[in-house]
Every structure is written in structure tokens, then in C-alpha cells.
Design a protein around this motif. Structure first.
Motif, PDB file in Angstrom:
ATOM      1  N   THR A   1       0.821  -1.210   0.000  1.00  0.00           N
ATOM      2  CA  THR A   1       0.000   0.000   0.000  1.00  0.00           C
ATOM      3  C   THR A   1       0.856   1.261   0.000  1.00  0.00           C
ATOM      4  O   THR A   1       0.327   2.369   0.140  1.00  0.00           O
ATOM      5  N   ASN A   2       2.160   1.104  -0.123  1.00  0.00           N
ATOM      6  CA  ASN A   2       3.061   2.248  -0.123  1.00  0.00           C
ATOM      7  C   ASN A   2       3.643   2.512  -1.501  1.00  0.00           C
ATOM      8  O   ASN A   2       3.971   1.583  -2.227  1.00  0.00           O
ATOM      9  N   ALA A   3       3.756   3.782  -1.828  1.00  0.00           N
ATOM     10  CA  ALA A   3       4.551   4.158  -2.983  1.00  0.00           C
ATOM     11  C   ALA A   3       6.018   4.017  -2.623  1.00  0.00           C
ATOM     12  O   ALA A   3       6.400   4.165  -1.454  1.00  0.00           O
ATOM     13  N   MET A   4       6.828   3.715  -3.628  1.00  0.00           N
ATOM     14  CA  MET A   4       8.266   3.545  -3.401  1.00  0.00           C
ATOM     15  C   MET A   4       9.035   4.449  -4.345  1.00  0.00           C
ATOM     16  O   MET A   4       8.694   4.556  -5.526  1.00  0.00           O
TER      17      MET A   4
ATOM     18  N   LYS B   1      26.541  17.395  -3.462  1.00  0.00           N
ATOM     19  CA  LYS B   1      25.283  17.809  -4.078  1.00  0.00           C
ATOM     20  C   LYS B   1      24.112  17.436  -3.186  1.00  0.00           C
ATOM     21  O   LYS B   1      24.218  16.587  -2.309  1.00  0.00           O
ATOM     22  N   GLU B   2      22.979  18.062  -3.451  1.00  0.00           N
ATOM     23  CA  GLU B   2      21.778  17.737  -2.705  1.00  0.00           C
ATOM     24  C   GLU B   2      21.178  16.427  -3.227  1.00  0.00           C
ATOM     25  O   GLU B   2      21.389  16.038  -4.376  1.00  0.00           O
ATOM     26  N   ARG B   3      20.398  15.815  -2.366  1.00  0.00           N
ATOM     27  CA  ARG B   3      19.673  14.612  -2.772  1.00  0.00           C
ATOM     28  C   ARG B   3      18.705  14.961  -3.895  1.00  0.00           C
ATOM     29  O   ARG B   3      18.048  16.007  -3.845  1.00  0.00           O
ATOM     30  N   GLU B   4      18.593  14.095  -4.878  1.00  0.00           N
ATOM     31  CA  GLU B   4      17.697  14.364  -5.988  1.00  0.00           C
ATOM     32  C   GLU B   4      16.826  13.144  -6.299  1.00  0.00           C
ATOM     33  O   GLU B   4      17.226  11.996  -6.087  1.00  0.00           O
ATOM     34  N   PHE B   5      15.655  13.450  -6.806  1.00  0.00           N
ATOM     35  CA  PHE B   5      14.702  12.424  -7.192  1.00  0.00           C
ATOM     36  C   PHE B   5      15.190  11.669  -8.421  1.00  0.00           C
ATOM     37  O   PHE B   5      15.761  12.261  -9.339  1.00  0.00           O
ATOM     38  N   VAL B   6      14.955  10.362  -8.427  1.00  0.00           N
ATOM     39  CA  VAL B   6      15.315   9.534  -9.569  1.00  0.00           C
ATOM     40  C   VAL B   6      14.058   8.918 -10.205  1.00  0.00           C
ATOM     41  O   VAL B   6      13.810   9.088 -11.392  1.00  0.00           O
ATOM     42  N   ALA B   7      13.280   8.202  -9.402  1.00  0.00           N
ATOM     43  CA  ALA B   7      12.098   7.521  -9.932  1.00  0.00           C
ATOM     44  C   ALA B   7      11.168   7.161  -8.787  1.00  0.00           C
ATOM     45  O   ALA B   7      11.601   7.035  -7.634  1.00  0.00           O
ATOM     46  N   THR B   8       9.887   7.000  -9.116  1.00  0.00           N
ATOM     47  CA  THR B   8       8.923   6.587  -8.109  1.00  0.00           C
ATOM     48  C   THR B   8       7.848   5.726  -8.758  1.00  0.00           C
ATOM     49  O   THR B   8       7.569   5.843  -9.959  1.00  0.00           O
ATOM     50  N   ILE B   9       7.245   4.858  -7.945  1.00  0.00           N
ATOM     51  CA  ILE B   9       6.222   3.947  -8.440  1.00  0.00           C
ATOM     52  C   ILE B   9       5.126   3.820  -7.400  1.00  0.00           C
ATOM     53  O   ILE B   9       5.402   3.670  -6.198  1.00  0.00           O
ATOM     54  N   GLY B  10       3.879   3.921  -7.842  1.00  0.00           N
ATOM     55  CA  GLY B  10       2.763   3.771  -6.936  1.00  0.00           C
ATOM     56  C   GLY B  10       2.573   2.322  -6.519  1.00  0.00           C
ATOM     57  O   GLY B  10       3.202   1.412  -7.057  1.00  0.00           O
ATOM     58  N   TRP B  11       1.670   2.098  -5.555  1.00  0.00           N
ATOM     59  CA  TRP B  11       1.504   0.765  -4.996  1.00  0.00           C
ATOM     60  C   TRP B  11       1.069  -0.257  -6.034  1.00  0.00           C
ATOM     61  O   TRP B  11       1.435  -1.427  -5.946  1.00  0.00           O
ATOM     62  N   SER B  12       0.319   0.198  -7.041  1.00  0.00           N
ATOM     63  CA  SER B  12      -0.189  -0.730  -8.051  1.00  0.00           C
ATOM     64  C   SER B  12       0.648  -0.768  -9.312  1.00  0.00           C
ATOM     65  O   SER B  12       0.292  -1.443 -10.272  1.00  0.00           O
ATOM     66  N   SER B  13       1.744  -0.037  -9.313  1.00  0.00           N
ATOM     67  CA  SER B  13       2.642   0.064 -10.471  1.00  0.00           C
ATOM     68  C   SER B  13       2.023   0.798 -11.656  1.00  0.00           C
ATOM     69  O   SER B  13       2.562   0.753 -12.758  1.00  0.00           O
TER      70      SER B  13
ATOM     71  N   LEU C   1       2.277   8.374  -1.335  1.00  0.00           N
ATOM     72  CA  LEU C   1       2.016   8.699  -2.731  1.00  0.00           C
ATOM     73  C   LEU C   1       3.324   8.713  -3.523  1.00  0.00           C
ATOM     74  O   LEU C   1       4.387   8.985  -2.949  1.00  0.00           O
ATOM     75  N   PRO C   2       3.248   8.468  -4.826  1.00  0.00           N
ATOM     76  CA  PRO C   2       4.458   8.485  -5.661  1.00  0.00           C
ATOM     77  C   PRO C   2       4.877   9.910  -6.005  1.00  0.00           C
ATOM     78  O   PRO C   2       4.673  10.399  -7.111  1.00  0.00           O
ATOM     79  N   LEU C   3       5.500  10.554  -5.045  1.00  0.00           N
ATOM     80  CA  LEU C   3       5.879  11.950  -5.192  1.00  0.00           C
ATOM     81  C   LEU C   3       7.318  12.083  -5.647  1.00  0.00           C
ATOM     82  O   LEU C   3       8.141  11.183  -5.442  1.00  0.00           O
ATOM     83  N   THR C   4       7.641  13.223  -6.213  1.00  0.00           N
ATOM     84  CA  THR C   4       9.009  13.461  -6.664  1.00  0.00           C
ATOM     85  C   THR C   4       9.842  14.200  -5.622  1.00  0.00           C
ATOM     86  O   THR C   4      11.041  14.398  -5.813  1.00  0.00           O
TER      87      THR C   4
ATOM     88  N   TYR D   1       8.198  11.275   1.678  1.00  0.00           N
ATOM     89  CA  TYR D   1       8.487   9.895   2.042  1.00  0.00           C
ATOM     90  C   TYR D   1       8.797   9.793   3.526  1.00  0.00           C
ATOM     91  O   TYR D   1       9.464  10.642   4.092  1.00  0.00           O
ATOM     92  N   ASN D   2       8.297   8.724   4.117  1.00  0.00           N
ATOM     93  CA  ASN D   2       8.399   8.576   5.563  1.00  0.00           C
ATOM     94  C   ASN D   2       9.569   7.689   6.002  1.00  0.00           C
ATOM     95  O   ASN D   2      10.052   7.833   7.127  1.00  0.00           O
ATOM     96  N   TYR D   3       9.966   6.781   5.148  1.00  0.00           N
ATOM     97  CA  TYR D   3      11.003   5.825   5.532  1.00  0.00           C
ATOM     98  C   TYR D   3      12.061   5.757   4.435  1.00  0.00           C
ATOM     99  O   TYR D   3      11.745   5.818   3.239  1.00  0.00           O
ATOM    100  N   TRP D   4      13.302   5.585   4.880  1.00  0.00           N
ATOM    101  CA  TRP D   4      14.441   5.584   3.975  1.00  0.00           C
ATOM    102  C   TRP D   4      15.387   4.436   4.291  1.00  0.00           C
ATOM    103  O   TRP D   4      15.558   4.057   5.452  1.00  0.00           O
ATOM    104  N   GLY D   5      16.015   3.931   3.217  1.00  0.00           N
ATOM    105  CA  GLY D   5      17.073   2.966   3.409  1.00  0.00           C
ATOM    106  C   GLY D   5      18.394   3.664   3.679  1.00  0.00           C
ATOM    107  O   GLY D   5      18.468   4.897   3.693  1.00  0.00           O
ATOM    108  N   GLN D   6      19.430   2.868   3.880  1.00  0.00           N
ATOM    109  CA  GLN D   6      20.756   3.407   4.194  1.00  0.00           C
ATOM    110  C   GLN D   6      21.538   3.793   2.958  1.00  0.00           C
ATOM    111  O   GLN D   6      22.532   4.528   3.062  1.00  0.00           O
TER     112      GLN D   6
END
Length: 122
Positions: free
Chosen positions: A31-34, A43-55, A101-104, A109-114
Motif C-alpha cells: 500500500t506504499n509508494a516507493m 550535491k543535494e539529494r535528488e529524485f530519480v524515480a517513483t512507483i505507486g503501490w499498483s505500479s 504517494l508516488p511523489l518526486t 516519504y516517511n522511511y528511507w534505506g541506508q
């Protein structure tokens, strides 16, 4: 406890390919966008890609459009980033993130990997 573990990074020559994975546990993955984001040194963090829960909803940064493909396997709680035709400018630490949501914007986003390092040499 939410756990997000990226893998698949490494060093490649320009024109090469890598496939990143992000295994997620501790949240309702289906149920989460990734999203995938990256941060290069100085450099600052930048958006690469996002996908909604249903693709269905998929968005890419202009800089990677046509070269990168985001996908997900909800049965395996894993999101992927297939990276082709890599360029030295793609060198960065790549992070996966989970949100509603699949935001740019990373703020959505609430959770992040390392993160996993990707280095592309010319």
C-alpha cells in the motif's frame, strides 16, 4: 520496526548496467509508494524515480528517463531500479524510500534505506 535494505550497487564503466534492489519489512509494502533518490558528493539529494503501490503511476527524473526502469514485486516486498547506459554523472549513493504517494519530493516519504553506492567510470 521498518527496515529497508538496498543492494546491487557497485562500480561499472560508462555504458554499463546495474540493477538495484530494496527489500522492505515492517510496513505494508503493497500500500506504499516507493521511490528512488540519489545523492552525489557535494550535491543535494535528488529524485530519480517513483512507483505507486499498483505500479500504474510511475515517474522518472528527466535525467534518467529512457535509461532507468523502476519496478516492484509486492509479493516479495521489493522495489527495483534497473539502470542502463550508465553515465559518470549517475555516480551517487542511491536510496530507496517509502511513502503514501508516488511523489518526486523526498519530503513526501516517511522511511528511507541506508543507501547503496553506484560509481560509474568514464
Amino acid at each position: 520496526q521498518v527496515r529497508m535494505v538496498e543492494s546491487g550497487g557497485g562500480s561499472v564503466q560508462a555504458g554499463g548496467s546495474l540493477r538495484l534492489s530494496c527489500a522492505v519489512s515492517g510496513l505494508s509494502f503493497g500500500t506504499n509508494a516507493m521511490g528512488w533518490f540519489r545523492q552525489a558528493p557535494g550535491k543535494e539529494r535528488e529524485f530519480v524515480a517513483t512507483i505507486g503501490w499498483s505500479s500504474i503511476a510511475i515517474y522518472y527524473a528527466d535525467s534518467v528517463k529512457g535509461r532507468f526502469t523502476i519496478s516492484r514485486d509486492n509479493a516479495k516486498n521489493t522495489v527495483f531500479l534497473e539502470m542502463n547506459k550508465l553515465k559518470p554523472d549517475d555516480t551517487a549513493v542511491y536510496f530507496c524510500a517509502a511513502g503514501f504517494l508516488p511523489l518526486t519530493s523526498g519530503a513526501g516519504y516517511n522511511y528511507w534505506g541506508q543507501g547503496t553506492q553506484v560509481t560509474v567510470s568514464s
